[in-house]
Design a protein around this motif. Structure first.
Motif, short mmCIF file in Angstrom:
data_model
loop_
_atom_site.label_atom_id
_atom_site.label_comp_id
_atom_site.label_asym_id
_atom_site.label_seq_id
_atom_site.Cartn_x
_atom_site.Cartn_y
_atom_site.Cartn_z
N GLY A 108 0.84 -1.19 0.05
CA GLY A 108 0.04 -0.05 0.05
C GLY A 108 0.82 1.36 0.19
N SER A 109 2.09 1.43 0.82
CA SER A 109 3.02 2.59 0.87
C SER A 109 3.43 2.69 -0.50
CB SER A 109 3.83 2.12 1.99
OG SER A 109 3.29 1.99 3.28
N ILE A 110 3.94 1.59 -1.26
CA ILE A 110 4.68 1.76 -2.40
C ILE A 110 3.87 2.17 -3.57
CG2 ILE A 110 5.94 0.16 -4.30
CD1 ILE A 110 6.99 -1.47 -2.27
N PHE A 111 2.49 1.85 -3.52
CA PHE A 111 1.60 2.35 -4.38
C PHE A 111 1.49 3.68 -4.27
CE2 PHE A 111 -2.91 2.96 -6.15
CZ PHE A 111 -2.51 2.72 -7.24
N ILE A 112 1.27 4.14 -3.10
CA ILE A 112 0.94 5.57 -2.67
C ILE A 112 2.33 6.69 -3.08
CG2 ILE A 112 0.50 7.43 -0.90
CD1 ILE A 112 -1.22 5.36 0.50
N ILE A 113 3.29 6.17 -2.78
CA ILE A 113 4.59 6.73 -3.03
C ILE A 113 4.76 6.86 -4.36
CG2 ILE A 113 7.29 6.61 -2.79
CD1 ILE A 113 6.79 5.21 -0.39
N ALA B 68 7.40 7.30 6.51
CA ALA B 68 8.03 8.61 6.20
C ALA B 68 7.84 9.07 5.02
CB ALA B 68 9.36 8.55 6.55
N LEU B 69 8.04 8.54 3.85
CA LEU B 69 8.05 8.79 2.55
C LEU B 69 6.80 9.11 2.00
CD1 LEU B 69 10.55 6.59 0.83
CD2 LEU B 69 10.83 8.83 1.53
N VAL B 70 5.77 8.52 2.60
CA VAL B 70 4.28 8.75 2.35
C VAL B 70 3.81 10.09 2.82
CG1 VAL B 70 1.79 8.10 2.62
CG2 VAL B 70 3.48 6.41 1.91
N ILE B 71 4.24 10.36 4.16
CA ILE B 71 4.00 11.68 4.88
C ILE B 71 4.53 12.88 4.42
CG2 ILE B 71 4.20 12.63 7.12
CD1 ILE B 71 3.83 10.17 8.47
N ILE B 72 6.06 12.53 3.89
CA ILE B 72 6.59 13.62 3.35
C ILE B 72 6.41 14.14 2.06
CG2 ILE B 72 9.05 14.83 3.01
CD1 ILE B 72 10.02 13.10 5.16
N THR B 73 6.20 13.22 1.32
CA THR B 73 5.71 13.38 -0.09
C THR B 73 4.44 14.06 -0.24
OG1 THR B 73 5.08 11.08 -0.44
CG2 THR B 73 7.24 11.68 -1.21
N SER C 56 -4.30 8.93 2.52
CA SER C 56 -5.63 9.20 1.82
C SER C 56 -5.50 10.26 0.92
CB SER C 56 -6.71 9.26 2.87
OG SER C 56 -6.66 10.36 3.58
N LYS C 57 -4.54 11.16 0.90
CA LYS C 57 -4.46 12.09 -0.25
C LYS C 57 -4.45 11.71 -1.52
CE LYS C 57 -1.72 16.25 -1.40
NZ LYS C 57 -0.46 17.00 -1.26
N SER C 58 -3.59 10.69 -1.82
CA SER C 58 -3.53 10.34 -3.39
C SER C 58 -4.39 9.04 -3.49
CB SER C 58 -2.01 10.08 -3.81
OG SER C 58 -1.30 11.25 -3.61
N LEU C 59 -4.83 8.30 -2.51
CA LEU C 59 -5.57 7.26 -2.55
C LEU C 59 -6.59 7.04 -1.85
CD1 LEU C 59 -5.43 4.09 -3.81
CD2 LEU C 59 -4.15 3.65 -1.71
N PRO C 60 -7.87 7.34 -2.22
CA PRO C 60 -9.16 7.03 -1.43
C PRO C 60 -9.20 6.24 -0.39
CG PRO C 60 -9.60 7.54 -3.76
CD PRO C 60 -8.32 6.97 -3.77
N LEU C 61 -8.75 4.99 -0.53
CA LEU C 61 -8.64 3.91 0.41
C LEU C 61 -7.26 4.02 1.41
CD1 LEU C 61 -9.89 0.94 -1.71
CD2 LEU C 61 -11.49 2.40 -0.25
N GLY C 62 -6.78 5.14 1.08
CA GLY C 62 -5.58 5.00 2.05
C GLY C 62 -5.92 5.08 3.37
N ARG C 63 -6.81 5.87 4.01
CA ARG C 63 -7.21 5.85 5.44
C ARG C 63 -7.64 4.34 5.88
NH1 ARG C 63 -8.44 9.58 9.01
NH2 ARG C 63 -8.34 11.30 7.40
N LEU C 64 -8.18 3.49 5.22
CA LEU C 64 -8.30 2.20 5.27
C LEU C 64 -7.13 1.41 5.52
CD1 LEU C 64 -10.43 -0.16 5.65
CD2 LEU C 64 -10.55 -0.45 3.19
N VAL C 65 -6.31 1.66 4.49
CA VAL C 65 -4.91 1.09 4.72
C VAL C 65 -4.26 1.30 6.01
CG1 VAL C 65 -2.34 0.64 4.04
CG2 VAL C 65 -4.38 0.73 2.40
N VAL C 66 -4.23 2.52 6.81
CA VAL C 66 -3.69 2.83 7.67
C VAL C 66 -4.46 2.22 8.88
CG1 VAL C 66 -3.13 4.73 9.24
CG2 VAL C 66 -2.46 5.10 6.73
N SER C 67 -5.67 2.31 9.04
CA SER C 67 -6.31 1.72 10.15
C SER C 67 -6.31 0.28 10.41
CB SER C 67 -7.78 2.17 9.82
OG SER C 67 -7.79 3.74 9.76
N VAL C 68 -6.40 -0.28 9.15
CA VAL C 68 -6.31 -1.84 9.29
C VAL C 68 -4.95 -2.54 9.59
CG1 VAL C 68 -6.43 -4.02 7.89
CG2 VAL C 68 -8.12 -2.43 7.72
#
Length: 473
Positions: A229-234, A324-329, A349-361
């Motif tokens: 999930g992180s790699i995809f958002i980065i 860290a890279l997800v947050i800073i970018t 969730s900024k670039s990925l609508p389901l990002g919040r779900l990834v973090v929560s799970v």
């Protein structure tokens, strides 16, 4: 009463800030560097060999016995305790208070701590023994007492570890779980606390065998899920990736905080937060993970120690770096209205609508597995202090009670308790590791001879008196 409680929180916060300043910088960096030099840079010279013997064949020698768990179950249990809230909330907290430069110092801490973790795991396996039920037990309490010959220091470590485990494992992880459940489903903190208690009971009743089996199944899944999930958002935010690395390096040596444009954090703040959150993430120097590794069915202490080095690599240099890279970018780390899990969730969730779900799970899985593993560590410490199986069993229920309190409590107090208690564990443990640098080097030479021997198939490490020959002057 309220005033007294606030005073205690303030004193504890100041103590934690002090301990994670110069005392920890000196203890962890100088202690770790000393171990690196005394081991002749063994971890770095043999990194590819270490990788080939761990992730290269994770199921090799994976048998277990009635009194032990498999090496892969041991490292899964240790990683369950390592990859926790610190990998998500801890990283965002470090960036918030120490700036992006804190990530650079997190990396430096990881490179040093790979050796530290390998040393403590190897020594824990070398000095382990059988408890009253015939099960293998070990950890810092045993190598500090038997190897370093400092029984008082061993008892101090065990005492501090009980406090740290209740704070770090009980309060912090449960707080992270309940907040994530609330954010994901709107379920109240109290209701979440009840669910946490019930799930903890289901896993913990079976002891280390059930914990190991549970961790073996859940840890690989949760790590891969989060990293992918992180790699995809980065990738989606790749245009800012180079600038993110530049910012991390430049801010690490800047005398000004980039957080909100406010001056004054300086290099020390970056180092302080990078170290504190880095250690909270990879546990190197804390002495907790060796308690799980000591129960492993392995052919040599150094072989299990290699898993310790890999743990630091995975938790700090892979998973924490992804966060860290997800947050800073994302650019959201300068927003004063975002902090902790909310900052990480917003960045994902900024670039990925389901990002919040990834973090929560991920946070729920990470924190729960950590809470489970740390309960076992607490039981080992209680057993060492009391020599009572009943006291060790009762601690389990006290710990679960703390999990409920953490689920309905505040994050600031929980993190302050964790920082202070973790520091008080690090000091006696690292002192003992430095004292035992020579015995560790003897173990390394023994292993080098073993792995290069044509008769290695007939080699068998015993746990009666063999360890004593490596600790004699």
């Amino acid at each position: 009463m309220i005033l007294l409680f606030k005073t205690i929180i303030d004193i504890n916060g100041r103590l934690g800030t002090f301990l994670w300043g110069y005392p920890m910088i000196v203890t962890l960096f100088l202690g770790g560097l000393y171990l690196i030099f005394r081991s002749r840079f063994w971890v770095y010279r043999n990194f590819f060999y270490i990788f080939s013997q761990t992730f290269g064949k994770p199921r090799a020698n994976n048998g277990s016995t009635d009194n032990s768990i498999s090496p892969f179950q041991a490292v899964s249990t240790a990683l369950a305790g390592t990859i926790g809230a610190g990998s998500i909330i801890g990283v965002s907290t470090a960036i918030e208070f120490g700036g992006p430069g804190s990530i650079f110092w997190m990396w430096m801490a990881a490179l040093v701590c790979m050796t530290t973790k390998m040393v403590e795991v190897s020594l824990a396996v070398a000095t382990r023994e059988l408890d009253g039920e015939g099960k293998l037990v070990g950890g810092p309490m045993y190598y500090i007492s038997k190897g370093a010959k400092k029984p008082l220091l061993a008892k101090l470590f065990a005492f501090f570890s009980v406090i740290a485990i209740l704070g770090t494992g009980g309060l912090v992880q449960a707080n992270s779980i309940s907040d994530s459940i609330n954010d994901l489903s709107g379920l109240s903190l109290r209701t979440s606390g009840v669910f946490i208690v019930l799930l903890m009971l289901l896993v913990l009743v079976g002891g280390i065998k059930r914990i190991g089996a549970f961790a073996e199944k859940i840890v690989p899944f949760m790590a891969i899920f989060y990293v992918l999930g992180s790699i995809f958002i980065i990738f989606l935010q790749r245009n800012y990736l180079v600038d993110a690395f530049k910012l991390i390096i430049s801010d690490a040596f800047s005398n000004e905080s980039l957080v909100g444009g406010v001056a004054g954090s300086g290099v020390l703040m970056s180092v302080r937060w990078g170290l504190a959150r880095g250690i909270f993430s990879n546990e190197a120097g804390l002495g907790t993970a060796p308690m799980a590794h000591a129960t492993s069915h392995t052919d040599h202490p150094i072989r299990q120690g290699m898993w310790g080095a890999i743990e630091v690599f995975v938790s700090s240099l892979v998973i924490c770096t992804m966060t860290a890279l997800v947050i800073i970018t994302s650019g959201l780390w300068t927003d004063p209205n975002l902090s902790g899990a909310s900052l990480t969730a917003a960045a994902f969730s900024k670039s990925l609508p389901l990002g919040r779900l990834v973090v929560s799970v991920s946070l729920i899985l990470f924190a729960f597995t950590t809470a489970v593993s740390w309960c076992y560590y607490g039981q080992r410490s209680i057993f060492y202090l009391t020599k009572s199986d009943k006291a060790s069993s009762y601690f389990k229920y006290i710990y679960i009670g703390f999990c409920y309190l953490g689920a309905i409590g505040g994050l600031k107090f929980a993190w302050n308790v964790a920082d202070t208690a973790n520091a008080l564990m690090v000091i006696p443990n690292v002192i003992a590791l430095v004292l035992m640098a020579k015995p560790f080097y003897r173990l390394l030479k023994d292993f080098d001879s073993y792995k290069n021997s044509s008769k290695k198939g007939n080699y068998k490490w015993t746990y009666d008196n063999k360890w004593k020959s490596y600790f004699e002057d």
